[in-house]
Design a protein around this motif. Structure first.
Motif, PDB file in Angstrom:
ATOM      1  N   VAL A   1       0.841  -1.198   0.000  1.00  0.00           N
ATOM      2  CA  VAL A   1       0.000   0.000   0.000  1.00  0.00           C
ATOM      3  C   VAL A   1       0.880   1.252   0.000  1.00  0.00           C
ATOM      4  O   VAL A   1       0.641   2.194  -0.754  1.00  0.00           O
ATOM      5  CB  VAL A   1      -0.959   0.005   1.222  1.00  0.00           C
ATOM      6  CG1 VAL A   1      -1.736   1.306   1.310  1.00  0.00           C
ATOM      7  CG2 VAL A   1      -1.902  -1.180   1.150  1.00  0.00           C
ATOM      8  N   LEU A   2       1.911   1.246   0.835  1.00  0.00           N
ATOM      9  CA  LEU A   2       2.816   2.391   0.889  1.00  0.00           C
ATOM     10  C   LEU A   2       3.585   2.535  -0.420  1.00  0.00           C
ATOM     11  O   LEU A   2       3.798   3.646  -0.898  1.00  0.00           O
ATOM     12  CB  LEU A   2       3.770   2.241   2.068  1.00  0.00           C
ATOM     13  CG  LEU A   2       4.444   3.520   2.560  1.00  0.00           C
ATOM     14  CD1 LEU A   2       3.424   4.584   2.918  1.00  0.00           C
ATOM     15  CD2 LEU A   2       5.323   3.220   3.750  1.00  0.00           C
ATOM     16  N   LYS A   3       3.967   1.419  -1.034  1.00  0.00           N
ATOM     17  CA  LYS A   3       4.657   1.479  -2.321  1.00  0.00           C
ATOM     18  C   LYS A   3       3.748   2.042  -3.406  1.00  0.00           C
ATOM     19  O   LYS A   3       4.178   2.808  -4.258  1.00  0.00           O
ATOM     20  CB  LYS A   3       5.153   0.088  -2.726  1.00  0.00           C
ATOM     21  CG  LYS A   3       6.377  -0.345  -1.979  1.00  0.00           C
ATOM     22  CD  LYS A   3       6.857  -1.705  -2.449  1.00  0.00           C
ATOM     23  CE  LYS A   3       8.092  -2.135  -1.687  1.00  0.00           C
ATOM     24  NZ  LYS A   3       8.547  -3.462  -2.077  1.00  0.00           N
ATOM     25  N   LYS A   4       2.479   1.661  -3.367  1.00  0.00           N
ATOM     26  CA  LYS A   4       1.524   2.089  -4.393  1.00  0.00           C
ATOM     27  C   LYS A   4       1.207   3.584  -4.298  1.00  0.00           C
ATOM     28  O   LYS A   4       1.184   4.282  -5.299  1.00  0.00           O
ATOM     29  CB  LYS A   4       0.232   1.278  -4.279  1.00  0.00           C
ATOM     30  CG  LYS A   4      -0.813   1.625  -5.324  1.00  0.00           C
ATOM     31  CD  LYS A   4      -2.017   0.721  -5.217  1.00  0.00           C
ATOM     32  CE  LYS A   4      -3.066   1.078  -6.266  1.00  0.00           C
ATOM     33  NZ  LYS A   4      -4.237   0.198  -6.182  1.00  0.00           N
ATOM     34  N   TYR A   5       0.949   4.076  -3.090  1.00  0.00           N
ATOM     35  CA  TYR A   5       0.492   5.455  -2.916  1.00  0.00           C
ATOM     36  C   TYR A   5       1.558   6.411  -2.377  1.00  0.00           C
ATOM     37  O   TYR A   5       1.443   7.622  -2.547  1.00  0.00           O
ATOM     38  CB  TYR A   5      -0.713   5.497  -1.969  1.00  0.00           C
ATOM     39  CG  TYR A   5      -1.907   4.779  -2.522  1.00  0.00           C
ATOM     40  CD1 TYR A   5      -2.685   5.357  -3.515  1.00  0.00           C
ATOM     41  CD2 TYR A   5      -2.264   3.520  -2.057  1.00  0.00           C
ATOM     42  CE1 TYR A   5      -3.788   4.699  -4.036  1.00  0.00           C
ATOM     43  CE2 TYR A   5      -3.367   2.850  -2.568  1.00  0.00           C
ATOM     44  CZ  TYR A   5      -4.123   3.446  -3.555  1.00  0.00           C
ATOM     45  OH  TYR A   5      -5.207   2.784  -4.068  1.00  0.00           O
ATOM     46  N   GLY A   6       2.579   5.874  -1.720  1.00  0.00           N
ATOM     47  CA  GLY A   6       3.568   6.714  -1.060  1.00  0.00           C
ATOM     48  C   GLY A   6       4.277   7.698  -1.959  1.00  0.00           C
ATOM     49  O   GLY A   6       4.504   8.842  -1.581  1.00  0.00           O
ATOM     50  N   GLY A   7       4.617   7.259  -3.143  1.00  0.00           N
ATOM     51  CA  GLY A   7       5.352   8.123  -4.062  1.00  0.00           C
ATOM     52  C   GLY A   7       4.639   9.415  -4.397  1.00  0.00           C
ATOM     53  O   GLY A   7       5.262  10.479  -4.453  1.00  0.00           O
ATOM     54  N   LYS A   8       3.342   9.346  -4.609  1.00  0.00           N
ATOM     55  CA  LYS A   8       2.625  10.565  -4.989  1.00  0.00           C
ATOM     56  C   LYS A   8       2.133  11.365  -3.783  1.00  0.00           C
ATOM     57  O   LYS A   8       1.814  12.541  -3.927  1.00  0.00           O
ATOM     58  CB  LYS A   8       1.461  10.244  -5.933  1.00  0.00           C
ATOM     59  CG  LYS A   8       0.323   9.473  -5.325  1.00  0.00           C
ATOM     60  CD  LYS A   8      -0.794   9.266  -6.335  1.00  0.00           C
ATOM     61  CE  LYS A   8      -1.966   8.547  -5.700  1.00  0.00           C
ATOM     62  NZ  LYS A   8      -3.083   8.410  -6.600  1.00  0.00           N
ATOM     63  N   LEU A   9       2.094  10.745  -2.610  1.00  0.00           N
ATOM     64  CA  LEU A   9       1.591  11.448  -1.424  1.00  0.00           C
ATOM     65  C   LEU A   9       2.694  11.982  -0.517  1.00  0.00           C
ATOM     66  O   LEU A   9       2.453  12.886   0.279  1.00  0.00           O
ATOM     67  CB  LEU A   9       0.671  10.528  -0.599  1.00  0.00           C
ATOM     68  CG  LEU A   9      -0.581  10.011  -1.305  1.00  0.00           C
ATOM     69  CD1 LEU A   9      -1.352   9.066  -0.399  1.00  0.00           C
ATOM     70  CD2 LEU A   9      -1.470  11.164  -1.745  1.00  0.00           C
ATOM     71  N   ARG A  10       3.889  11.444  -0.636  1.00  0.00           N
ATOM     72  CA  ARG A  10       4.984  11.850   0.264  1.00  0.00           C
ATOM     73  C   ARG A  10       5.448  13.262  -0.073  1.00  0.00           C
ATOM     74  O   ARG A  10       5.740  13.568  -1.224  1.00  0.00           O
ATOM     75  CB  ARG A  10       6.151  10.875   0.172  1.00  0.00           C
ATOM     76  CG  ARG A  10       7.220  11.164   1.198  1.00  0.00           C
ATOM     77  CD  ARG A  10       8.248  10.074   1.261  1.00  0.00           C
ATOM     78  NE  ARG A  10       9.304  10.435   2.196  1.00  0.00           N
ATOM     79  CZ  ARG A  10       9.912   9.595   3.002  1.00  0.00           C
ATOM     80  NH1 ARG A  10       9.581   8.317   2.979  1.00  0.00           N
ATOM     81  NH2 ARG A  10      10.834  10.010   3.817  1.00  0.00           N
ATOM     82  N   VAL A  11       5.518  14.111   0.961  1.00  0.00           N
ATOM     83  CA  VAL A  11       5.950  15.490   0.770  1.00  0.00           C
ATOM     84  C   VAL A  11       7.258  15.782   1.500  1.00  0.00           C
ATOM     85  O   VAL A  11       7.810  16.868   1.360  1.00  0.00           O
ATOM     86  CB  VAL A  11       4.863  16.496   1.227  1.00  0.00           C
ATOM     87  CG1 VAL A  11       3.662  16.446   0.294  1.00  0.00           C
ATOM     88  CG2 VAL A  11       4.454  16.262   2.670  1.00  0.00           C
TER      89      VAL A  11
END
Length: 84
Positions: free
Chosen positions: A65-75
């Protein structure tokens, strides 16, 4: 370039007007625009906004889940370790 936040910085981002930021491990994630897409509902993300959500996140999610969404949500990342 990734921005560095303190837990106090993240705590100021706890509503829609200032953005909804959460901490997972050492990462800071802006979930403002993801709130309505969250399969568990917006209420859960709003409850942990501005806080370290590591414990809650790993209780219900796997690394994929973190791999899927983390890239676009991490600031950014946390400058100092947040207390759980």
């Amino acid at each position: 370039m990734s921005k560095t936040f303190t837990p106090a910085d993240v705590a100021t981002h706890k509503d829609a007007s200032s953005g909804l930021y959460i901490i997972i491990d050492d990462g800071v994630y802006d979930v403002t625009n993801f709130v309505d897409e969250h399969p568990g509902g917006a209420k859960i993300l709003k409850r942990v906004a501005g806080k370290d959500a590591t414990k809650q996140f790993w209780k219900y999610h796997n690394e994929g889940v973190l791999k899927k969404y983390g890239g676009k949500l991490r600031v950014g990342s946390v400058a100092e370790k947040a207390k759980l």
